[in-house]
Design a protein around this motif. Structure first.
Motif, short mmCIF file in Angstrom:
data_model
loop_
_atom_site.label_atom_id
_atom_site.label_comp_id
_atom_site.label_asym_id
_atom_site.label_seq_id
_atom_site.Cartn_x
_atom_site.Cartn_y
_atom_site.Cartn_z
N LYS A 53 -71.77 83.24 3.30
CA LYS A 53 -72.81 84.27 3.28
C LYS A 53 -72.21 85.65 3.04
N GLU A 54 -71.09 85.93 3.72
CA GLU A 54 -70.44 87.23 3.53
C GLU A 54 -69.93 87.36 2.11
N LEU A 55 -69.32 86.30 1.62
CA LEU A 55 -68.77 86.34 0.27
C LEU A 55 -69.88 86.47 -0.77
N ALA A 56 -71.01 85.83 -0.52
CA ALA A 56 -72.13 85.92 -1.46
C ALA A 56 -72.61 87.35 -1.62
N GLN A 57 -72.51 88.16 -0.56
CA GLN A 57 -72.90 89.56 -0.64
C GLN A 57 -72.00 90.34 -1.61
N LEU A 111 -69.42 92.61 -7.52
CA LEU A 111 -68.23 92.30 -8.32
C LEU A 111 -68.62 91.93 -9.75
N ILE A 112 -69.69 91.19 -9.90
CA ILE A 112 -70.17 90.84 -11.25
C ILE A 112 -70.60 92.10 -11.98
N LYS A 145 -57.95 92.55 0.04
CA LYS A 145 -56.59 93.04 -0.17
C LYS A 145 -56.54 94.57 -0.17
N LYS A 146 -57.60 95.18 -0.70
CA LYS A 146 -57.62 96.63 -0.86
C LYS A 146 -58.76 97.21 0.00
N PRO A 147 -58.62 98.45 0.46
CA PRO A 147 -59.68 99.05 1.26
C PRO A 147 -61.02 99.14 0.52
N GLU A 148 -60.99 99.39 -0.78
CA GLU A 148 -62.25 99.50 -1.52
C GLU A 148 -62.96 98.15 -1.64
N CYS A 149 -62.21 97.07 -1.46
CA CYS A 149 -62.84 95.76 -1.49
C CYS A 149 -63.47 95.40 -0.15
N SER A 150 -63.13 96.09 0.89
CA SER A 150 -63.66 95.73 2.22
C SER A 150 -65.11 96.17 2.37
N LYS A 151 -65.66 96.92 1.40
CA LYS A 151 -67.07 97.30 1.48
C LYS A 151 -67.97 96.08 1.41
N CYS A 152 -67.44 94.96 0.90
CA CYS A 152 -68.21 93.72 0.86
C CYS A 152 -68.34 93.18 2.26
#
Length: 178
Positions: A92-96, A101-102, A171-178
């Motif tokens: 569910k978290e990854l689906a968000q 990302l797309i 891996k990166k802080p900007e990716c943690s917004k997911c």
């Protein structure tokens, strides 16, 4: 077949009785071996390999005997539910994260990927919608998947189990917004 069976029966009985401690079961297994061998005789490639073939059938029948006798213990319900919850939560978290990302892909790749994976549109319909040939649409979707995978792998570390992705870590802080 019967004469050949009589030649090997005593050796097979000894083989089976060394592996099975129940005398009645030994006779049952020998009977099963004979039935399997006689009904599948057409599968025997050469008469010279009959003895080895009978032993293989005996071995498999012994394994079937032990599998049938072995009671299967059910997993505790809380264990199965807990593991499912962890995996479901990760999905569910990854689906968000998928749609953003797309959307970061170039439009040339984002649109066919969104149509194929999120909206479930057939590749023929994608080709018609985007004015591409069917092979062109298939290639575009494939390239989109590759680019999306590269983007995901650059963004997150994934823990993969038998059910697929079971957890991830940005891996990166900007990716943690997911």
């Amino acid at each position: 077949m019967l004469s050949e069976w009589q030649n090997h029966k005593a050796q097979l009985r000894s083989y089976v009785s060394k592996r099975i401690d129940d005398a009645d079961a030994v006779d049952d297994i020998l009977q099963d071996v004979y039935i399997k061998a006689s009904s599948n005789l057409h599968q025997l490639k050469s008469k010279g390999s009959l003895k080895g073939w009978l032993y293989r059938i005996a071995y498999n029948t012994i394994m079937d005997f032990y599998r049938a006798r072995q009671p299967l213990d059910a997993l505790p319900e809380e264990l199965a539910i807990e593991e499912e919850d962890v995996s479901t939560q990760a999905h569910k978290e990854l689906a968000q994260c998928l749609r953003p990302l797309i959307n970061e892909l170039p439009e040339k790749y984002a649109t066919p990927l969104r149509m194929a994976e999120l909206e479930g549109i057939s590749q023929q319909a994608i080709a018609d919608e985007l004015g591409l040939s069917l092979s062109g649409a298939k290639s575009r979707v494939q390239r989109s998947r590759v680019k999306f995978r590269e983007q995901m792998m650059a963004c997150c570390d994934f823990e993969i189990g038998q059910q697929g992705i079971i957890d991830y870590m940005p891996k990166k802080p900007e990716c943690s917004k997911c």
